[in-house]
Design a protein around this motif. Structure first.
Motif, PDB file in Angstrom:
ATOM      1  N   UNK A 144      32.673  31.820  51.608  1.00 28.91           N
ATOM      2  CA  UNK A 144      34.115  31.291  50.823  1.00 28.91           C
ATOM      3  C   UNK A 144      34.000  31.647  49.461  1.00 28.91           C
ATOM      4  N   UNK A 145      32.925  31.448  48.756  1.00 32.79           N
ATOM      5  CA  UNK A 145      32.849  32.139  47.428  1.00 32.79           C
ATOM      6  C   UNK A 145      33.140  33.562  47.378  1.00 32.79           C
ATOM      7  N   UNK A 191      36.726  38.959  56.136  1.00 26.51           N
ATOM      8  CA  UNK A 191      35.231  38.338  56.402  1.00 26.51           C
ATOM      9  C   UNK A 191      34.051  39.560  56.720  1.00 26.51           C
ATOM     10  N   UNK A 200      34.740  35.626  49.242  1.00 28.79           N
ATOM     11  CA  UNK A 200      36.082  35.641  49.762  1.00 28.79           C
ATOM     12  C   UNK A 200      36.846  35.419  48.605  1.00 28.79           C
ATOM     13  N   UNK A 201      36.616  34.500  47.609  1.00 29.56           N
ATOM     14  CA  UNK A 201      37.365  34.079  46.645  1.00 29.56           C
ATOM     15  C   UNK A 201      37.618  35.491  45.565  1.00 29.56           C
ATOM     16  N   UNK A 202      36.840  36.370  45.666  1.00 32.87           N
ATOM     17  CA  UNK A 202      36.596  37.540  45.031  1.00 32.87           C
ATOM     18  C   UNK A 202      37.893  38.483  45.456  1.00 32.87           C
ATOM     19  N   UNK A 213      30.921  38.402  45.118  1.00 37.83           N
ATOM     20  CA  UNK A 213      32.174  37.935  44.976  1.00 37.83           C
ATOM     21  C   UNK A 213      32.917  38.930  43.868  1.00 37.83           C
ATOM     22  N   UNK A 214      31.972  39.441  43.065  1.00 37.83           N
ATOM     23  CA  UNK A 214      32.624  40.460  42.050  1.00 37.83           C
ATOM     24  C   UNK A 214      32.812  42.041  42.670  1.00 37.83           C
ATOM     25  N   UNK A 222      30.084  36.242  35.806  1.00 41.88           N
ATOM     26  CA  UNK A 222      29.597  35.182  34.405  1.00 41.88           C
ATOM     27  C   UNK A 222      28.595  34.804  34.526  1.00 41.88           C
ATOM     28  N   UNK A 281      37.493  32.496  36.935  1.00 43.78           N
ATOM     29  CA  UNK A 281      37.109  33.724  37.777  1.00 43.78           C
ATOM     30  C   UNK A 281      38.680  34.189  38.532  1.00 43.78           C
ATOM     31  N   UNK A 319      41.815  37.643  37.810  1.00 45.46           N
ATOM     32  CA  UNK A 319      42.571  38.392  38.666  1.00 45.46           C
ATOM     33  C   UNK A 319      44.054  38.381  38.421  1.00 45.46           C
ATOM     34  N   UNK A 330      46.111  35.869  37.888  1.00 45.06           N
ATOM     35  CA  UNK A 330      46.908  34.860  38.694  1.00 45.06           C
ATOM     36  C   UNK A 330      47.084  33.604  37.734  1.00 45.06           C
ATOM     37  N   UNK A 347      31.460  27.217  50.919  1.00 42.91           N
ATOM     38  CA  UNK A 347      30.319  28.024  51.332  1.00 42.91           C
ATOM     39  C   UNK A 347      30.313  29.156  50.665  1.00 42.91           C
ATOM     40  N   UNK A 352      41.159  37.208  45.701  1.00 51.84           N
ATOM     41  CA  UNK A 352      42.515  36.634  45.326  1.00 51.84           C
ATOM     42  C   UNK A 352      43.438  37.503  44.805  1.00 51.84           C
ATOM     43  N   UNK A 353      42.912  38.445  43.978  1.00 46.74           N
ATOM     44  CA  UNK A 353      43.964  39.535  43.302  1.00 46.74           C
ATOM     45  C   UNK A 353      44.764  40.058  44.441  1.00 46.74           C
ATOM     46  N   UNK A 369      39.707  27.671  45.624  1.00 44.60           N
ATOM     47  CA  UNK A 369      39.172  28.500  44.765  1.00 44.60           C
ATOM     48  C   UNK A 369      39.336  28.305  43.235  1.00 44.60           C
ATOM     49  N   UNK A 395      38.665  43.975  37.137  1.00 48.80           N
ATOM     50  CA  UNK A 395      37.251  44.496  36.936  1.00 48.80           C
ATOM     51  C   UNK A 395      36.565  43.424  37.710  1.00 48.80           C
ATOM     52  N   UNK A 396      35.414  43.750  38.462  1.00 52.52           N
ATOM     53  CA  UNK A 396      34.548  42.681  38.998  1.00 52.52           C
ATOM     54  C   UNK A 396      33.707  41.987  38.037  1.00 52.52           C
ATOM     55  N   UNK A 397      33.590  40.745  38.159  1.00 53.95           N
ATOM     56  CA  UNK A 397      32.958  40.194  36.925  1.00 53.95           C
ATOM     57  C   UNK A 397      32.076  39.044  37.260  1.00 53.95           C
TER      58      UNK A 397
END
Lengths: 246, 273
Positions: free
Chosen positions: A91-92, A112, A94-96, A147-148, A76, B163, B167, B169, A88, A98-99, B156, A72-74
């Motif tokens: 970058x924040x 990007x 893009x960290x979404x 990000x989510x 917080x 967060x 995922x 991880x 940046x 990771x999965x 990250x 799920x997109x989260x």
């Protein structure tokens, strides 16, 4: 019907330690087109509910069945975020991913591009190269929303998305969510029931237990019956409130 | 110094040690500073003294004892704070002093000649041996590879580990691996700056870099450059003035920090008016 399939089901979930669990014997199911507003008193377990659904808190009892193919997109609460961290805005976002990428993944131009598209959707495309810490609270919240969303989740969880947001953006935000809700399910925690009730489709009252009220109109009597002591006061100039007069 | 550098082998080794420890401390220090685990790293450093003393007592190379102690204390701190309700700063303070106490006792019990404690406590880059260089070189390769392969996950997870956990991880294994790298970096660099002073190589270059840029990759690169620069300049200065090398390296780094800060402050003032 395809649209009405259940995306998330909590079966008899209990969370927390000791004699007084934070959430007790929760039953809760969410359909793929739902937009649930979560309300309840402070300390009643609203944030805990979201943290349990995303897997940050393992339940002591019960099962969580999530039918989505992606996590799920989260979004917080951002109260204790490190604002000096060198990262940046882009970058924040893009960290979404990771999965999808895992430890060894590399970001492509397409990733990007997608991240920038979400930033533009949230109307902060021009901030993409800024340092995350240099933004205002409301802007940060928008970045975290991107990000989510960047992983195109089937379920979006929002914890008080309107905390830092000015009135101007608040309307914007809810319009965005309504648009998103055409394709994904949303669960949103909010202290401001007056505002959310015009956007959500159902209301979940959380105070150690959970009562899912399948309508966006709720009365004080019903809240009492749900053991959910919050006040139905609408403050400020709130458009389209569907609350009954009280 | 150049002439001496060509003549004396120990000076050449000192120079190589300065460069290699600059690489590992620059990279690992960025992780330490951005994760706000400076105090934790200080705890690991001092706890390693226990292993140093134990190794001495049993006649092993002290660096191995220090490495074992620092890794176990690092993972111990992580474990104790994750699995129990102990406060992290209390656990660190405990292991910090217990390690030192164990070290002192072992050194006291070691029969015969009392080893040169000062060089381990305050560093003595001129006494670096080939084995130290080999260890530092190996660690440099591993660290550079790790940061190149996992740059984004490192950034990250440091930024918002919660967060990334959502995922699915395995953040815990990743952080433990990095903590082991932190421990080894500290222990292998002890000869350069000493147990008491090594934290400076993990914090001052990064602080200088962070005043110049907020780009993560640039901070990594600049930290390495400043760490190497400070170590070499400190080494040269201490050689010429015949003063302790570890302390000189730190004061040189601090001077660079003050210089950078004031330059930026002046430039900003000039721009405004």
């Amino acid at each position: 019907m395809e649209n009405d399939k259940i995306i998330l089901r909590l079966e008899n979930v209990t969370v927390g330690y000791g004699q007084e669990p934070i959430l007790k014997n929760i039953h809760f199911s969410v359909q793929s087109t739902d937009f649930v507003g979560v309300i309840g008193p402070n300390g009643g377990g609203k944030t805990t509910l979201l943290r349990t659904i995303v897997g940050l808190l393992p339940p002591r009892e019960g099962r969580i069945i999530f039918e989505g193919t992606k996590p799920p997109g989260y979004l917080p609460q951002i109260t204790n975020m490190d604002t000096t961290f060198p990262i940046s805005v882009l970058e924040v976002v893009l960290s979404g991913l990771m999965a999808k990428k895992g430890f060894f993944g590399r970001f492509t131009g397409k990733d990007r591009q997608e991240a920038v598209q979400w930033l533009e959707f949230a109307r902060i495309g021009h901030l993409r190269d800024k340092s995350f810490g240099s933004l205002s609270g409301g802007q940060r919240q928008r970045v975290l929303l991107c990000r989510a969303l960047v992983n195109n989740p089937e379920l979006l969880l929002l914890d008080e998305p309107n905390t830092f947001v000015d009135n101007n953006f608040e309307n914007d935000l809810y319009q965005m969510l309504r648009k998103l809700n055409e394709t994904i399910a949303i669960i949103m925690v909010s202290h401001d029931i007056g505002t959310i009730s015009s956007y959500v489709k159902s209301i979940a009252c959380v105070n150690r237990n959970l009562h899912h009220h399948k309508s966006n109109i709720i009365t004080n009597e019903q809240l009492e019956a749900y053991n959910c002591p919050i006040q139905l006061i609408t403050h400020g100039n709130v458009p389209h409130t569907v609350l009954p007069k009280h | 110094m150049l002439e001496a550098l060509l003549t004396y082998k120990f000076l050449q080794q000192a120079l190589i040690a300065a460069i290699l420890s600059g690489i590992v401390c620059g990279l690992i220090g960025t992780y330490v500073v951005t994760n706000r685990i400076v105090f934790l790293s200080g705890g690991i450093t001092h706890a390693s003294f226990g292993g140093l003393g134990a190794a001495w007592f049993w006649g092993i190379n002290p660096i191995w004892g220090a490495a074992v102690f620092s890794i176990f204390s690092a993972l111990g701190i992580e474990f104790l704070t994750e699995k129990t309700k102990l406060r992290i700063d209390s656990v660190i303070g405990m292991l910090w002093t217990v390690g030192m106490a164990v070290g002192i006792l072992f050194i006291y019990l070691t029969p015969g000649y009392t080893p040169n404690l000062m060089s381990y406590l305050f560093g003595s880059i001129l006494s670096v041996e080939i084995i130290d260089l080999k260890l530092l070189a190996g660690l440099s390769v591993v660290t550079i590879l790790f940061f190149t392969l996992f740059l984004r996950p490192i950034q990250f997870i440091s930024f918002d580990k919660e967060y990334i956990k959502t995922h699915r991880i395995n953040v815990a294994i990743f952080r433990s691996t990095l903590l082991i790298l932190v421990s080894l970096t500290i222990v292998f660099s002890i000869k350069v700056a000493g147990i008491i002073l090594i934290m400076s190589l993990l914090t001052i270059p990064q602080t200088i870099a962070a005043t110049l840029t907020s780009n993560y990759v640039r901070i990594l690169i600049l930290s390495v450059i400043f760490a190497i620069l400070g170590s070499i300049a400190g080494l040269a200065l201490s050689w010429h003035l015949n003063i302790p090398s570890g302390a000189t390296i730190i004061l040189v780094l601090f001077a660079i920090f003050v210089l950078t800060k004031t330059t930026i402050a002046f430039r900003n003032k000039f721009r405004k008016s």
